[in-house]
Design a protein around this motif. Structure first.
Motif, PDB file in Angstrom:
ATOM      1  N   HIS A  54       0.839  -1.205   0.000  1.00 52.84           N
ATOM      2  CA  HIS A  54       0.000   0.000   0.000  1.00 52.84           C
ATOM      3  C   HIS A  54       0.865   1.244   0.000  1.00 52.84           C
ATOM      4  O   HIS A  54       2.103   1.159  -0.073  1.00 52.84           O
ATOM      5  CB  HIS A  54      -0.949  -0.013   1.218  1.00 52.84           C
ATOM      6  CG  HIS A  54      -0.285  -0.377   2.500  1.00 52.84           C
ATOM      7  ND1 HIS A  54       0.582   0.476   3.167  1.00 52.84           N
ATOM      8  CD2 HIS A  54      -0.335  -1.518   3.239  1.00 52.84           C
ATOM      9  CE1 HIS A  54       1.015  -0.106   4.260  1.00 52.84           C
ATOM     10  NE2 HIS A  54       0.488  -1.324   4.329  1.00 52.84           N
ATOM     11  N   GLU A  55       0.237   2.414   0.083  1.00 50.42           N
ATOM     12  CA  GLU A  55       0.980   3.671  -0.080  1.00 50.42           C
ATOM     13  C   GLU A  55       2.049   3.878   0.987  1.00 50.42           C
ATOM     14  O   GLU A  55       3.030   4.587   0.752  1.00 50.42           O
ATOM     15  CB  GLU A  55       0.018   4.864  -0.074  1.00 50.42           C
ATOM     16  CG  GLU A  55      -0.780   5.022   1.213  1.00 50.42           C
ATOM     17  CD  GLU A  55      -1.665   6.250   1.184  1.00 50.42           C
ATOM     18  OE1 GLU A  55      -1.311   7.226   0.488  1.00 50.42           O
ATOM     19  OE2 GLU A  55      -2.706   6.245   1.871  1.00 50.42           O
ATOM     20  N   HIS A  56       1.895   3.253   2.153  1.00 49.00           N
ATOM     21  CA  HIS A  56       2.850   3.473   3.237  1.00 49.00           C
ATOM     22  C   HIS A  56       4.049   2.522   3.194  1.00 49.00           C
ATOM     23  O   HIS A  56       5.050   2.767   3.864  1.00 49.00           O
ATOM     24  CB  HIS A  56       2.139   3.350   4.591  1.00 49.00           C
ATOM     25  CG  HIS A  56       1.001   4.320   4.754  1.00 49.00           C
ATOM     26  ND1 HIS A  56       1.190   5.676   4.761  1.00 49.00           N
ATOM     27  CD2 HIS A  56      -0.338   4.104   4.888  1.00 49.00           C
ATOM     28  CE1 HIS A  56       0.012   6.275   4.905  1.00 49.00           C
ATOM     29  NE2 HIS A  56      -0.922   5.342   4.981  1.00 49.00           N
ATOM     30  N   ASN A  57       3.935   1.426   2.438  1.00 49.99           N
ATOM     31  CA  ASN A  57       5.071   0.493   2.376  1.00 49.99           C
ATOM     32  C   ASN A  57       5.471   0.166   0.946  1.00 49.99           C
ATOM     33  O   ASN A  57       6.213  -0.788   0.701  1.00 49.99           O
ATOM     34  CB  ASN A  57       4.736  -0.804   3.138  1.00 49.99           C
ATOM     35  CG  ASN A  57       3.693  -1.666   2.426  1.00 49.99           C
ATOM     36  OD1 ASN A  57       3.182  -1.306   1.372  1.00 49.99           O
ATOM     37  ND2 ASN A  57       3.370  -2.802   3.020  1.00 49.99           N
ATOM     38  N   GLU A  58       4.984   0.951  -0.025  1.00 47.32           N
ATOM     39  CA  GLU A  58       5.192   0.621  -1.441  1.00 47.32           C
ATOM     40  C   GLU A  58       6.669   0.575  -1.817  1.00 47.32           C
ATOM     41  O   GLU A  58       7.087  -0.306  -2.578  1.00 47.32           O
ATOM     42  CB  GLU A  58       4.451   1.622  -2.342  1.00 47.32           C
ATOM     43  CG  GLU A  58       4.472   1.204  -3.806  1.00 47.32           C
ATOM     44  CD  GLU A  58       3.511   1.987  -4.681  1.00 47.32           C
ATOM     45  OE1 GLU A  58       3.421   1.670  -5.882  1.00 47.32           O
ATOM     46  OE2 GLU A  58       2.849   2.921  -4.177  1.00 47.32           O
ATOM     47  N   ASN A  59       7.463   1.502  -1.290  1.00 49.98           N
ATOM     48  CA  ASN A  59       8.885   1.500  -1.635  1.00 49.98           C
ATOM     49  C   ASN A  59       9.576   0.214  -1.189  1.00 49.98           C
ATOM     50  O   ASN A  59      10.290  -0.438  -1.963  1.00 49.98           O
ATOM     51  CB  ASN A  59       9.586   2.715  -1.009  1.00 49.98           C
ATOM     52  CG  ASN A  59       9.194   4.017  -1.689  1.00 49.98           C
ATOM     53  OD1 ASN A  59       8.867   4.026  -2.870  1.00 49.98           O
ATOM     54  ND2 ASN A  59       9.206   5.105  -0.946  1.00 49.98           N
ATOM     55  N   MET A  60       9.351  -0.166   0.069  1.00 50.04           N
ATOM     56  CA  MET A  60       9.986  -1.357   0.616  1.00 50.04           C
ATOM     57  C   MET A  60       9.461  -2.631  -0.050  1.00 50.04           C
ATOM     58  O   MET A  60      10.225  -3.505  -0.454  1.00 50.04           O
ATOM     59  CB  MET A  60       9.753  -1.425   2.128  1.00 50.04           C
ATOM     60  CG  MET A  60      10.324  -2.671   2.796  1.00 50.04           C
ATOM     61  SD  MET A  60       9.926  -2.730   4.551  1.00 50.04           S
ATOM     62  CE  MET A  60       8.142  -2.979   4.501  1.00 50.04           C
ATOM     63  N   LYS A  61       8.156  -2.735  -0.175  1.00 53.30           N
ATOM     64  CA  LYS A  61       7.550  -3.941  -0.731  1.00 53.30           C
ATOM     65  C   LYS A  61       7.825  -4.098  -2.227  1.00 53.30           C
ATOM     66  O   LYS A  61       7.870  -5.224  -2.739  1.00 53.30           O
ATOM     67  CB  LYS A  61       6.036  -3.926  -0.473  1.00 53.30           C
ATOM     68  CG  LYS A  61       5.651  -4.177   0.973  1.00 53.30           C
ATOM     69  CD  LYS A  61       5.904  -5.633   1.355  1.00 53.30           C
ATOM     70  CE  LYS A  61       5.374  -5.942   2.746  1.00 53.30           C
ATOM     71  NZ  LYS A  61       5.507  -7.375   3.082  1.00 53.30           N
TER      72      LYS A  61
END
Length: 277
Positions: A54-61
């Motif tokens: 989702h928008e809060h973990n998109e970079n990491m995921k």
């Protein structure tokens, strides 16, 4: 490969056969909210490992997804409703896959903004998708002032708790234009409100009409591109100051405001003299 899969925007039957087959085929599914997506998968009896992105973990995921695809896995990504990447997570993941030379395919399917535009009855030959407006009032007002001159139909997303204030600001900046509000598209209580900004502003802020659910605003474009935008002297001064603070000369700032907001150049120049006082 990464498969971008659009999901129903309301009615579960909005999903395509190809999307269902893809979700059954891939090794893993990433989604905006596992609690939401599991209902869709259960409905169609699809059992696959499910992970959140989702928008809060998109970079990491996204990095996690990249590594899985490189290892040979096929991954599907879905958002809660409609087409991923359109005012929803997914665009960063797609960009990263492309940068890493990985294959991405986006499946055709439901998109709320397209449905709302087509059913609005307003001009569909050219349009501007705005998505969600700025939340801060001053930034939102500046954004609307820039959109004022657009001749094409505007598509805006808004939440129920901000709709009254947004419509009031639209009425103040755009004056009176046709507007269609699409509410709860493809759901049981789907509704299209076809009216104008003045009437809608009165309905929401004086008659206290409540709008709930997911809202899409389809707004008529500027039919008179030569119409001078109504800005107060204080608003013009504020824009001039913003431009001069960013490095423009007063002369260039006057040119910018006159052209951008279609205001008489002499009027803007006269107001600019107040900056030095």
């Amino acid at each position: 490969m990464l498969y971008i899969c659009p999901t129903p925007i309301g009615n579960l039957e909005d999903i395509t056969i190809r999307t269902l087959n893809t979700l059954r085929f891939v090794d893993e599914i990433y989604c905006e909210d596992t609690r939401h997506t599991i209902k869709l998968l259960n409905h169609y009896e699809i059992k696959k490992p499910l992970f959140s992105l989702h928008e809060h973990n998109e970079n990491m995921k996204s990095d996690e997804v990249i590594e899985k695809i490189k290892s040979g896995k096929n991954i599907a990504y879905v958002s809660d409703a409609g087409m991923p990447g359109i005012s929803d997570p997914g665009s960063k993941l797609i960009q990263l896959c492309i940068e890493n030379g990985l294959q991405v395919t986006t499946l055709p399917g439901a998109s709320a903004m397209v449905v709302a535009l087509v059913n609005s009855g307003l001009n569909t030959r050219s349009f501007t998708f705005v998505g969600f407006l700025e939340r801060e009032n001053s930034k939102k007002k500046s954004q609307l002032q820039k959109l004022f001159q657009k001749e094409e139909t505007l598509i805006i997303y808004e939440s129920p708790h901000r709709i009254k204030q947004t419509v009031k600001q639209l009425h103040e900046v755009f004056l009176n234009r046709k507007i269609v509000i699409a509410r709860e598209i493809s759901k049981k209580f789907e509704e299209y409100i076809r009216t104008d900004l003045q009437t809608l502003d009165y309905m929401l802020n004086y008659e206290k009409k409540e709008l709930i659910g997911e809202l899409i605003l389809i707004i008529e474009g500027n039919k008179d591109i030569n119409q001078e935008q109504v800005l107060s002297d204080d608003e013009i001064i504020s824009i001039l100051k913003e431009k001069t603070d960013s490095g423009l000369s007063t002369k260039d700032a006057v040119k910018f405001v006159s052209k951008e907001y279609n205001i008489n150049k002499n009027k803007v120049y006269n107001i600019s003299t107040l900056l030095s006082k």
